[in-house]
Design a protein around this motif. Sequence first.
Motif, PDB file in Angstrom:
ATOM      1  N   ASP A  65       0.752  -1.030   0.023  1.00 33.45           N
ATOM      2  CA  ASP A  65      -0.051  -0.111  -0.013  1.00 33.45           C
ATOM      3  C   ASP A  65       0.829   1.225  -0.043  1.00 33.45           C
ATOM      4  O   ASP A  65       0.568   2.414  -0.258  1.00 33.45           O
ATOM      5  N   TRP A  72      -2.211   1.711  -2.305  1.00 34.35           N
ATOM      6  CA  TRP A  72      -2.952   3.054  -1.713  1.00 34.35           C
ATOM      7  C   TRP A  72      -2.439   4.321  -2.061  1.00 34.35           C
ATOM      8  O   TRP A  72      -3.141   5.183  -2.657  1.00 34.35           O
ATOM      9  N   LEU A  73      -1.302   4.492  -1.617  1.00 39.75           N
ATOM     10  CA  LEU A  73      -0.644   6.100  -1.787  1.00 39.75           C
ATOM     11  C   LEU A  73      -0.686   6.225  -3.231  1.00 39.75           C
ATOM     12  O   LEU A  73      -0.921   7.513  -3.605  1.00 39.75           O
ATOM     13  N   HIS A  75      -2.671   5.058  -5.509  1.00 40.98           N
ATOM     14  CA  HIS A  75      -3.969   5.403  -5.776  1.00 40.98           C
ATOM     15  C   HIS A  75      -4.331   6.865  -5.528  1.00 40.98           C
ATOM     16  O   HIS A  75      -5.166   7.667  -6.312  1.00 40.98           O
ATOM     17  N   ILE A  76      -4.064   7.569  -4.322  1.00 43.38           N
ATOM     18  CA  ILE A  76      -4.467   8.732  -3.979  1.00 43.38           C
ATOM     19  C   ILE A  76      -3.547  10.042  -4.502  1.00 43.38           C
ATOM     20  O   ILE A  76      -3.737  10.861  -3.886  1.00 43.38           O
ATOM     21  N   GLY A  77      -2.569   9.336  -5.392  1.00 45.30           N
ATOM     22  CA  GLY A  77      -2.068  10.538  -5.917  1.00 45.30           C
ATOM     23  C   GLY A  77      -0.558  10.817  -5.472  1.00 45.30           C
ATOM     24  O   GLY A  77       0.121  11.693  -5.691  1.00 45.30           O
ATOM     25  N   TYR A 126      -6.290  10.135   6.203  1.00 44.93           N
ATOM     26  CA  TYR A 126      -6.066  10.024   4.764  1.00 44.93           C
ATOM     27  C   TYR A 126      -7.426   9.886   4.055  1.00 44.93           C
ATOM     28  O   TYR A 126      -7.687   9.564   2.818  1.00 44.93           O
ATOM     29  N   ASN A 127      -8.542  10.047   4.941  1.00 46.81           N
ATOM     30  CA  ASN A 127      -9.922  10.046   4.274  1.00 46.81           C
ATOM     31  C   ASN A 127     -10.683  11.208   5.029  1.00 46.81           C
ATOM     32  O   ASN A 127     -11.470  10.872   5.631  1.00 46.81           O
ATOM     33  N   GLY A 132     -13.345   9.214   0.166  1.00 46.04           N
ATOM     34  CA  GLY A 132     -12.475   8.865  -0.650  1.00 46.04           C
ATOM     35  C   GLY A 132     -12.239   7.420  -0.265  1.00 46.04           C
ATOM     36  O   GLY A 132     -13.075   6.580   0.284  1.00 46.04           O
ATOM     37  N   VAL A 133     -11.105   6.743  -0.685  1.00 48.64           N
ATOM     38  CA  VAL A 133     -10.522   5.417  -0.291  1.00 48.64           C
ATOM     39  C   VAL A 133      -9.563   5.730   0.771  1.00 48.64           C
ATOM     40  O   VAL A 133      -8.703   6.037   0.859  1.00 48.64           O
ATOM     41  N   GLY A 134     -10.247   5.150   1.901  1.00 45.02           N
ATOM     42  CA  GLY A 134      -9.474   5.186   3.095  1.00 45.02           C
ATOM     43  C   GLY A 134      -9.035   3.748   3.686  1.00 45.02           C
ATOM     44  O   GLY A 134      -9.444   2.744   3.014  1.00 45.02           O
ATOM     45  N   LEU A 139      -9.262  -1.131  -2.913  1.00 42.74           N
ATOM     46  CA  LEU A 139      -8.665  -0.464  -3.821  1.00 42.74           C
ATOM     47  C   LEU A 139      -9.359  -0.723  -5.339  1.00 42.74           C
ATOM     48  O   LEU A 139      -9.685  -1.910  -5.457  1.00 42.74           O
TER      49      LEU A 139
END
Length: 262
Positions: A65, A72-73, A75-77, A126-127, A132-134, A139
Amino acid sequence: MNRVKADVRRPLGSSERNRWLVDEASVSLLRDAAPARPLTVHDKGRAITFDVARTAMIVVDMQNDFCHPDGWLAHIGVDIMPARAPIGPFKALLPALRAAGVPILWVNWGNRPDRMNLSPALLHVYNPTGAGVGIGDPLPKSGAPVLEAGSWAAAIADGLETDPADIQVAKYRMSGFPDTPLDSILRNLRVDTLLFGGVNMDQCVLCTLQDANFLGYDCLLVEDCCATTSPDFCREATLYNVRQCFGFVTDGPALLEGLKAT
């Protein structure tokens, strides 16, 4: 003729480093003392000597992630390339540490599926909007739940190999100590000195190192085995604060050279 009774005492303890010998008639609380194996590194010109026989390596959050392009990281840019930087240094250092008998502990996020171990304050990091996706959410690419124990997302990052003798500890917040067995495991290993690496250097690595210092462990941050996706001033502040308040800084090549000398 008198015969000497054979010692039938049995070991009692989860670690060879911390166990009693017991039988029906006696209990020995004596532990075998491993011979000291001093290793010296230098931090800003100052010699730092510690005992390899009483040392463990803590690897924090080297997980898909945080370190994988499909994690994950990413994915969130977040640019995850800095988080992958420790993989090469770890691949050089960890086998040498294992060969020297230094325990390797992987301290990673591994949350419950129902997230009942996580507070709203932690989920908010992070959300922040809740949309968002937290943590715990699937994912979009793989469907793997973010940082959930047993998922691909929470698995040790592709490119790093573990050993059956390594120890894995699931954590549920920035520090690896609250609500986990980490301190108990380290005491069973009878270690005094902890080497730290992983991501993010200024967040989970630093928080775990700080708590270790508060508990009385001697702490060395292995600089090239650490990284952060935060701005560079966060890295510099972490190095400063570790040296100023919580321990010392070294790197993989210095440890490898010292291990050869021991």
